[in-house]
Design an enzyme around this catalytic site. Structure first.
Site, PDB file in Angstrom:
ATOM      1  N   GLU A  20       1.096  -1.064   0.306  1.00 19.89           N
ATOM      2  CA  GLU A  20       0.467  -0.078   0.244  1.00 19.89           C
ATOM      3  C   GLU A  20       0.853   1.862   0.020  1.00 19.89           C
ATOM      4  O   GLU A  20      -0.154   2.205   0.577  1.00 19.89           O
ATOM      5  CB  GLU A  20      -0.773  -0.330   1.479  1.00 19.89           C
ATOM      6  N   SER A 148      -6.903  -1.918   1.518  1.00 21.25           N
ATOM      7  CA  SER A 148      -6.535  -1.770   0.587  1.00 21.25           C
ATOM      8  C   SER A 148      -7.552  -2.516  -0.405  1.00 21.25           C
ATOM      9  O   SER A 148      -7.446  -2.627  -1.695  1.00 21.25           O
ATOM     10  CB  SER A 148      -6.223  -0.752  -0.092  1.00 21.25           C
ATOM     11  N   TYR A 214      -9.643   3.617  -4.846  1.00 23.81           N
ATOM     12  CA  TYR A 214      -8.114   4.970  -5.036  1.00 23.81           C
ATOM     13  C   TYR A 214      -8.704   5.656  -6.674  1.00 23.81           C
ATOM     14  O   TYR A 214      -7.810   6.592  -6.796  1.00 23.81           O
ATOM     15  CB  TYR A 214      -7.373   4.187  -4.737  1.00 23.81           C
ATOM     16  N   ARG A 253     -11.399   2.629  11.343  1.00 19.63           N
ATOM     17  CA  ARG A 253     -12.658   2.641  10.583  1.00 19.63           C
ATOM     18  C   ARG A 253     -13.358   1.637  11.099  1.00 19.63           C
ATOM     19  O   ARG A 253     -12.146   0.745  10.970  1.00 19.63           O
ATOM     20  CB  ARG A 253     -12.265   3.597   9.307  1.00 19.63           C
ATOM     21  N   ASP A 255     -15.324  -1.036   8.950  1.00 20.12           N
ATOM     22  CA  ASP A 255     -16.059  -1.746   7.280  1.00 20.12           C
ATOM     23  C   ASP A 255     -17.306  -2.433   7.443  1.00 20.12           C
ATOM     24  O   ASP A 255     -17.146  -3.432   7.947  1.00 20.12           O
ATOM     25  CB  ASP A 255     -15.502  -1.963   6.114  1.00 20.12           C
ATOM     26  N   GLU A 268     -14.116  -5.087   8.678  1.00 25.10           N
ATOM     27  CA  GLU A 268     -12.893  -5.080   9.117  1.00 25.10           C
ATOM     28  C   GLU A 268     -12.812  -3.897   9.875  1.00 25.10           C
ATOM     29  O   GLU A 268     -13.514  -3.383   9.606  1.00 25.10           O
ATOM     30  CB  GLU A 268     -12.589  -5.751   7.552  1.00 25.10           C
ATOM     31  N   ASN A 270     -10.148  -0.646  10.460  1.00 24.77           N
ATOM     32  CA  ASN A 270      -8.341  -0.189   9.938  1.00 24.77           C
ATOM     33  C   ASN A 270      -7.984   0.963  10.836  1.00 24.77           C
ATOM     34  O   ASN A 270      -8.753   1.953  10.935  1.00 24.77           O
ATOM     35  CB  ASN A 270      -9.191   0.747   8.573  1.00 24.77           C
ATOM     36  N   GLY A 274      -7.301   6.073   5.380  1.00 24.67           N
ATOM     37  CA  GLY A 274      -6.190   6.640   4.156  1.00 24.67           C
ATOM     38  C   GLY A 274      -6.727   8.193   4.442  1.00 24.67           C
ATOM     39  O   GLY A 274      -7.881   8.373   5.286  1.00 24.67           O
TER      40      GLY A 274
END
Length: 309
Positions: A20, A148, A214, A253, A255, A268, A270, A274
């Protein structure tokens, strides 16, 4: 004393050597620019170039971790910073390591009775038919330690499961298959003690992969997310509990998928999200009136607090 003065010299870590890296470079530059605008004494540093020795030479008072993936988000860097006595943003060693491991995160959630789709580990000699019988179709196959959406694919038949496994295994020695929840995708950001508004993500191709995250300008981010107030509150509380369950701190974060019956399923966490122009935490923060500079300072302010024992 102002917050900027209290922060002292901040080193923004970005780049690194994970898969990443490119996303991290973008995140780090955005954070560095925001700190400069805020008047913070900040400098960027790529640990792939000089390692910890180069970081120490910069004499940071604290570090903003804008690294993504292994080597920056998995607890190894956090452990080194602990030994060096340098405060840093985000989760500690345990929360970072656990959050990076999708399978063990899932095991913690299951032990706590939190909803997450059934999954199992795959190997090169797995009985693909048996896996699909146990978990059903479609399945999502993913590397356990990547972010990602790298190496992730959706599988609709037992025959394509082997191919998906080998693709994921290029990114990680540990690969898992998970029951694919068909429905709406949400993400919830947490900063300090605040749960930010949920975002509903709608990818043009129906799957929020690397390109949709992205590169694509067609991905839609619905904010407000469209949930009823009570449902969004339920989602926010679920994500808060899920993040704390894995030892998450500072910011992060979660999800989530919502099925056709309205049930939420944790996917999951994070722990170093990002911070690019496509990123979700800045979008959620902006919705509650927190601009990018304020968000970055808020994340750094958490480093002034003592970590829980």
């Amino acid at each position: 004393m102002s917050l900027v003065a209290k922060l002292g010299r901040v080193v923004v870590l970005f780049g690194g050597s994970s898969a990443e890296r490119e996303v991290s470079l973008n995140s780090g530059q955005a954070v560095l620019s925001a700190l400069a605008r805020a008047g913070v004494d900040a400098v960027g540093y790529d640990p792939a170039e000089g390692g910890l020795v180069g970081l120490e030479a910069l004499a940071p008072d604290r570090v903003f971790i804008a690294l993504h993936g292994r080597g920056g988000e998995d607890g190894t860097l956090q452990g080194a910073l602990e030994l060096l006595g340098i405060p840093y943003t985000g989760s500690g060693v345990l929360g970072s390591a656990l959050g990076m491991d999708k399978q063990r995160t899932k095991l913690v959630w299951q032990a706590m009775g939190l909803p997450t789709p059934e999954a199992e580990m795959l190997g090169p000699n797995a009985d693909w038919q048996d896996v699909t019988r146990r978990l059903g179709l479609p399945l999502i196959v993913k590397p356990v330690h990547e972010g990602s959406t790298l190496g992730i694919s959706v599988v609709h038949s037992a025959e394509s499961l082997a191919t998906a496994y080998h693709e994921a295994a290029q990114f990680d020695a540990r690969v898992m298959a998970e029951r694919f929840v068909q429905g709406e995708e949400y993400t919830v950001s947490l900063v300090g003690d605040d749960v930010l508004p949920a975002i509903r993500v709608e990818a043009a191709g129906g799957f929020y992969d690397y390109e949709a995250k992205y590169l694509s300008n067609e991905t839609q981010y619905h904010l407000p997310c469209g949930l009823q107030e009570a449902d969004e509150a339920e989602l926010g509380e679920l994500c808060r509990r899920a993040y704390l369950a894995v030892g998450g701190e500072g910011w992060g974060r979660v999800d989530v998928m919502r099925d056709a019956e309205g049930g939420f399923w944790l996917i999951e966490v994070n722990t170093s999200p990002g911070m690019t122009d496509h990123s979700l935490v800045p979008q959620a923060a902006a919705h509650v009136g927190m601009d990018f500079e304020t968000l970055v300072l808020r994340i750094l302010a958490c480093t002034l607090e003592n970590r829980p024992a």
